[in-house]
Design a protein around this motif. Sequence first.
Motif, PDB file in Angstrom:
ATOM      1  N   UNK A 271      10.081   9.805   4.613  1.00 55.53           N
ATOM      2  CA  UNK A 271       9.568   8.504   5.080  1.00 55.53           C
ATOM      3  C   UNK A 271       9.279   8.610   6.579  1.00 55.53           C
ATOM      4  N   UNK A 272      10.211   9.174   7.322  1.00 57.62           N
ATOM      5  CA  UNK A 272      10.038   9.376   8.764  1.00 57.62           C
ATOM      6  C   UNK A 272       8.846  10.298   9.033  1.00 57.62           C
ATOM      7  N   UNK A 273       8.714  11.338   8.231  1.00 60.78           N
ATOM      8  CA  UNK A 273       7.610  12.283   8.427  1.00 60.78           C
ATOM      9  C   UNK A 273       6.253  11.615   8.221  1.00 60.78           C
ATOM     10  N   UNK A 274       6.148  10.757   7.220  1.00 65.24           N
ATOM     11  CA  UNK A 274       4.868  10.082   6.957  1.00 65.24           C
ATOM     12  C   UNK A 274       4.541   9.043   8.024  1.00 65.24           C
ATOM     13  N   UNK A 275       5.546   8.330   8.491  1.00 67.94           N
ATOM     14  CA  UNK A 275       5.296   7.289   9.484  1.00 67.94           C
ATOM     15  C   UNK A 275       5.181   7.872  10.886  1.00 67.94           C
ATOM     16  N   UNK A 276       5.949   8.918  11.154  1.00 64.50           N
ATOM     17  CA  UNK A 276       5.822   9.609  12.432  1.00 64.50           C
ATOM     18  C   UNK A 276       6.830   9.208  13.495  1.00 64.50           C
TER      19      UNK A 276
ATOM     20  N   UNK B 126       8.288  -4.842   3.904  1.00 61.71           N
ATOM     21  CA  UNK B 126       7.504  -3.696   3.455  1.00 61.71           C
ATOM     22  C   UNK B 126       6.020  -4.060   3.413  1.00 61.71           C
ATOM     23  N   UNK B 127       5.698  -5.241   2.900  1.00 62.58           N
ATOM     24  CA  UNK B 127       4.293  -5.670   2.858  1.00 62.58           C
ATOM     25  C   UNK B 127       3.703  -5.742   4.265  1.00 62.58           C
ATOM     26  N   UNK B 128       4.465  -6.276   5.216  1.00 63.16           N
ATOM     27  CA  UNK B 128       3.998  -6.332   6.611  1.00 63.16           C
ATOM     28  C   UNK B 128       3.763  -4.932   7.164  1.00 63.16           C
ATOM     29  N   UNK B 129       4.694  -4.031   6.902  1.00 59.02           N
ATOM     30  CA  UNK B 129       4.563  -2.659   7.412  1.00 59.02           C
ATOM     31  C   UNK B 129       3.362  -1.958   6.775  1.00 59.02           C
ATOM     32  N   UNK B 130       3.188  -2.124   5.465  1.00 54.70           N
ATOM     33  CA  UNK B 130       2.068  -1.480   4.770  1.00 54.70           C
ATOM     34  C   UNK B 130       0.730  -1.950   5.320  1.00 54.70           C
ATOM     35  N   UNK B 131       0.668  -3.188   5.777  1.00 56.04           N
ATOM     36  CA  UNK B 131      -0.584  -3.744   6.300  1.00 56.04           C
ATOM     37  C   UNK B 131      -0.906  -3.225   7.701  1.00 56.04           C
ATOM     38  N   UNK B 132       0.045  -2.588   8.366  1.00 56.33           N
ATOM     39  CA  UNK B 132      -0.165  -2.102   9.739  1.00 56.33           C
ATOM     40  C   UNK B 132      -1.223  -1.024   9.830  1.00 56.33           C
TER      41      UNK B 132
ATOM     42  N   UNK C 183       1.816   3.844   7.071  1.00 55.17           N
ATOM     43  CA  UNK C 183       2.842   2.997   6.453  1.00 55.17           C
ATOM     44  C   UNK C 183       2.528   2.788   4.971  1.00 55.17           C
ATOM     45  N   UNK C 184       1.249   2.574   4.674  1.00 54.32           N
ATOM     46  CA  UNK C 184       0.834   2.419   3.280  1.00 54.32           C
ATOM     47  C   UNK C 184       1.243   3.648   2.470  1.00 54.32           C
ATOM     48  N   UNK C 185       1.054   4.828   3.038  1.00 55.58           N
ATOM     49  CA  UNK C 185       1.427   6.067   2.347  1.00 55.58           C
ATOM     50  C   UNK C 185       2.937   6.169   2.165  1.00 55.58           C
ATOM     51  N   UNK C 186       3.694   5.804   3.167  1.00 54.63           N
ATOM     52  CA  UNK C 186       5.149   5.909   3.102  1.00 54.63           C
ATOM     53  C   UNK C 186       5.751   4.947   2.073  1.00 54.63           C
TER      54      UNK C 186
END
Length: 81
Positions: free
Chosen positions: A9-14, A31-37, A41-44
């Motif tokens: 998760x950390x690797x995908x988000x950076x 999670x929905x808020x983060x995915x919309x960033x 985040x969508x990938x993670x």
Amino acid sequence: MDVLYFAWVRERIGVPKERIETGATTVAELVDELKAREPRYEAAFADLSALRVAVDQELADFDAGLAGVREVAFFPPMTGG
């Protein structure tokens, strides 16, 4: 609140950790808020069945409330052997 990311998760988000302001009332809304960033985040968070969450260092479900919460952590399921 602090949001922590572990393993892939950390690797995908950076980033391992970030401080965010949110209007979310549950982990799922967060999670929905983060995915919309942005796409990372969508990938993670694409497959929530592959993730676990801890709220203030206690395992929780994605419908857990966030009122008064200081820390949310996302990580893959633990495996043992």
